[in-house]
Design an enzyme around this catalytic site. Structure first.
Site, PDB file in Angstrom:
ATOM      1  N   GLY A 114      83.596  24.782 -63.917  1.00 41.29           N
ATOM      2  CA  GLY A 114      84.458  25.921 -63.622  1.00 41.29           C
ATOM      3  C   GLY A 114      83.798  26.954 -62.730  1.00 41.29           C
ATOM      4  O   GLY A 114      83.074  27.829 -63.215  1.00 41.29           O
TER       5      GLY A 114
ATOM      6  N   HIS B 149      86.151  22.668 -44.549  1.00 37.07           N
ATOM      7  CA  HIS B 149      85.646  22.201 -43.261  1.00 37.07           C
ATOM      8  C   HIS B 149      85.041  23.360 -42.473  1.00 37.07           C
ATOM      9  O   HIS B 149      83.964  23.240 -41.868  1.00 37.07           O
ATOM     10  CB  HIS B 149      86.808  21.570 -42.481  1.00 37.07           C
TER      11      HIS B 149
ATOM     12  N   GLY C  86      87.672  31.252 -53.687  1.00 30.54           N
ATOM     13  CA  GLY C  86      87.290  29.888 -53.390  1.00 30.54           C
ATOM     14  C   GLY C  86      85.972  29.815 -52.640  1.00 30.54           C
ATOM     15  O   GLY C  86      84.915  29.603 -53.222  1.00 30.54           O
TER      16      GLY C  86
ATOM     17  N   THR D 295      85.540  27.689 -59.058  1.00 32.78           N
ATOM     18  CA  THR D 295      86.645  28.200 -58.253  1.00 32.78           C
ATOM     19  C   THR D 295      87.653  28.943 -59.122  1.00 32.78           C
ATOM     20  O   THR D 295      87.943  28.542 -60.249  1.00 32.78           O
ATOM     21  CB  THR D 295      87.355  27.044 -57.535  1.00 32.78           C
TER      22      THR D 295
ATOM     23  N   GLU E 280      84.772  21.369 -52.435  1.00 35.99           N
ATOM     24  CA  GLU E 280      83.310  21.344 -52.275  1.00 35.99           C
ATOM     25  C   GLU E 280      82.890  21.968 -50.945  1.00 35.99           C
ATOM     26  O   GLU E 280      81.946  21.514 -50.289  1.00 35.99           O
ATOM     27  CB  GLU E 280      82.757  19.914 -52.364  1.00 35.99           C
ATOM     28  N   GLY E 281      83.581  23.014 -50.548  1.00 34.82           N
ATOM     29  CA  GLY E 281      83.303  23.678 -49.270  1.00 34.82           C
ATOM     30  C   GLY E 281      84.295  23.220 -48.222  1.00 34.82           C
ATOM     31  O   GLY E 281      84.376  22.035 -47.914  1.00 34.82           O
TER      32      GLY E 281
ATOM     33  N   ALA F  24      77.249  17.349 -55.354  1.00 38.69           N
ATOM     34  CA  ALA F  24      78.558  16.694 -55.319  1.00 38.69           C
ATOM     35  C   ALA F  24      78.967  16.349 -53.889  1.00 38.69           C
ATOM     36  O   ALA F  24      79.591  15.306 -53.645  1.00 38.69           O
ATOM     37  CB  ALA F  24      79.605  17.604 -55.964  1.00 38.69           C
TER      38      ALA F  24
ATOM     39  N   ARG G  10      86.750   8.598 -57.508  1.00 35.72           N
ATOM     40  CA  ARG G  10      85.419   9.118 -57.165  1.00 35.72           C
ATOM     41  C   ARG G  10      85.255  10.561 -57.648  1.00 35.72           C
ATOM     42  O   ARG G  10      84.189  10.970 -58.116  1.00 35.72           O
ATOM     43  CB  ARG G  10      85.197   9.023 -55.656  1.00 35.72           C
TER      44      ARG G  10
END
Length: 399
Positions: free
Chosen positions: A136, A380, A143, A138, A377-378, A255, A96
């Protein structure tokens, strides 16, 4: 003993999604079952995946950039794209990720922010799987706070010179094109450097994409760096419609939506494999599924799976609606669904006993992969603070 129903039958999934959407999902599942599923355990153990071969197959299936319009893209609904992500992650999160980075990050950035020439050059090839893209943003030391990036883009006559490094970049070692975000010498109203995006062919002089090895999680995925050493690009390499961090952050939100759906597939696969195993594994002259504790674990997992599937369906309907879906709603889905799916896979692994730690059965592989999905993607915590800000009106992020 009465005939058993699948988790989706009990949930009544045919009343949650349209028949055409479920038929499309079944086509995706069939292709994955025939071409990938039996091999994914070995890919995971070998820490690799045949990205180029799979990209072409996935392109023929129409999954790459399927939710974008024109330029060889399918123009599907958000719900259909979500269901495709669900089937992909039911096989492996790495698969995925390959599709998500290609379509929702690299292709989305070019489609939404690129020039007509950039779109025509790259999108048809990427949609067909003939060219692989990466994204590109990160960096080794940056982060969750992309405003702290160190990669720079400076003008030299009409050209741009890029210097810097990006880290944890899916597909970079096998990419043909990369979307790179960098700080320019232009400043905003607060005197801070303006971030711009650039379309960088991977064979450009000064570009290196070393692969990252020794991963414990997301092993069936190719991950690398992007190292930029005085990379000279023409003026038209810049994405003309992206100015500031809103550009890359909108790509990340796209995403994350795929993740919301995708992880329900991992939970479903873990649950179905646990049902199959406990129904045939005999202990004390009885199938393992006949014990109360086994049924308690299975019922709890089914309840959790149902919750995250319904949340994904709701967000899909919002995204397909006229008003669309808001970033904090995507944060809700990412925060709740990834954490829940990871717990489902962890809990069900115990039903397999010693066999559960092998690659023969998927729950532990899914759980280990979801450790990465929880962070990318972020993180928690970032999504918790995003929702906290929406709920209270107070920004708890660092100043």
């Amino acid at each position: 003993m009465s005939a058993t129903l699948s988790p989706d039958d009990i949930l009544g999934l045919d009343s949650v999604f349209e028949e055409d959407d479920l038929e499309f999902a079944s086509i995706v599942k069939k292709w994955l079952d025939e071409n990938v599923r039996d091999k994914i355990g070995d890919y995971f153990l070998d820490a690799t995946i045949p990205a180029r071969e799979l990209a072409e197959g996935l392109g023929e299936l129409g999954l790459l950039g399927m939710h974008l319009d024109g330029y060889g893209c399918g123009g599907s609904t958000a719900t259909q794209y979500g269901l495709a992500c669900r089937e992909l992650e039911a096989v492996d999160s790495g698969l995925r990720s390959l599709v998500s980075v290609q379509g929702s990050l690299a292709m989305f950035a070019i489609h939404h922010f690129g020039s007509e020439a950039q779109k025509e050059e790259w999108l048809p090839k990427m949609a067909a799987g003939k060219a692989i893209g990466c994204f590109g943003l990160t960096e080794p030391d940056v982060g969750s706070d992309p405003s702290g990036m160190k990669t720079t883009a400076k003008k030299d006559g009409s050209d741009w010179i890029l210097n810097g490094a990006k880290m944890w970049i899916t597909n970079s070692p096998v990419s043909d094109v990369m979307v790179v975000w960098a700080k320019t010498e232009e400043t905003d109203s607060k005197g801070k450097p303006v971030v711009r995006g650039f379309v960088v062919p991977s064979d450009t002089e000064g570009v290196q994409t070393p692969e990252i090895h020794r991963k414990i999680s997301l092993r069936a995925s190719i991950t690398g760096e992007i190292v930029l050493d005085n990379v000279r690009l023409p003026e038209d390499a810049m994405l003309p419609e992206a100015k500031g961090l809103k550009g890359p952050l909108s790509c990340l939100s796209e995403a994350r939506y795929g993740i919301v759906f995708g992880v329900t597939g991992a939970a479903r696969d873990a649950l179905q494999s646990a049902l199959d195993y406990t129904g045939t594994r005999i202990q004390f002259d009885r199938p393992l599924s006949s014990f109360q504790i086994s049924q308690q674990k299975l019922a709890k997992a089914f309840g959790q799976y149902s919750q995250i599937t319904l949340l994904a369906a709701h967000l899909g309907k919002l995204k397909d609606s006229e008003n669309g879906v808001r970033p904090e709603q995507i944060s809700l889905g990412k925060m709740v669904n990834v954490d829940t799916a990871m717990n489902v896979c962890r809990d069900l692994r115990a039903l397999f006993g010693g066999s559960g730690i092998t690659s023969e059965y998927p729950p532990l592989r899914h759980a280990v992969n979801l450790e990465t999905v929880l962070t990318y993607e972020g993180t928690h915590e970032v999504h918790q603070l995003t929702l906290g800000r929406s709920l209270t009106g107070i920004n708890a992020f660092a100043n």
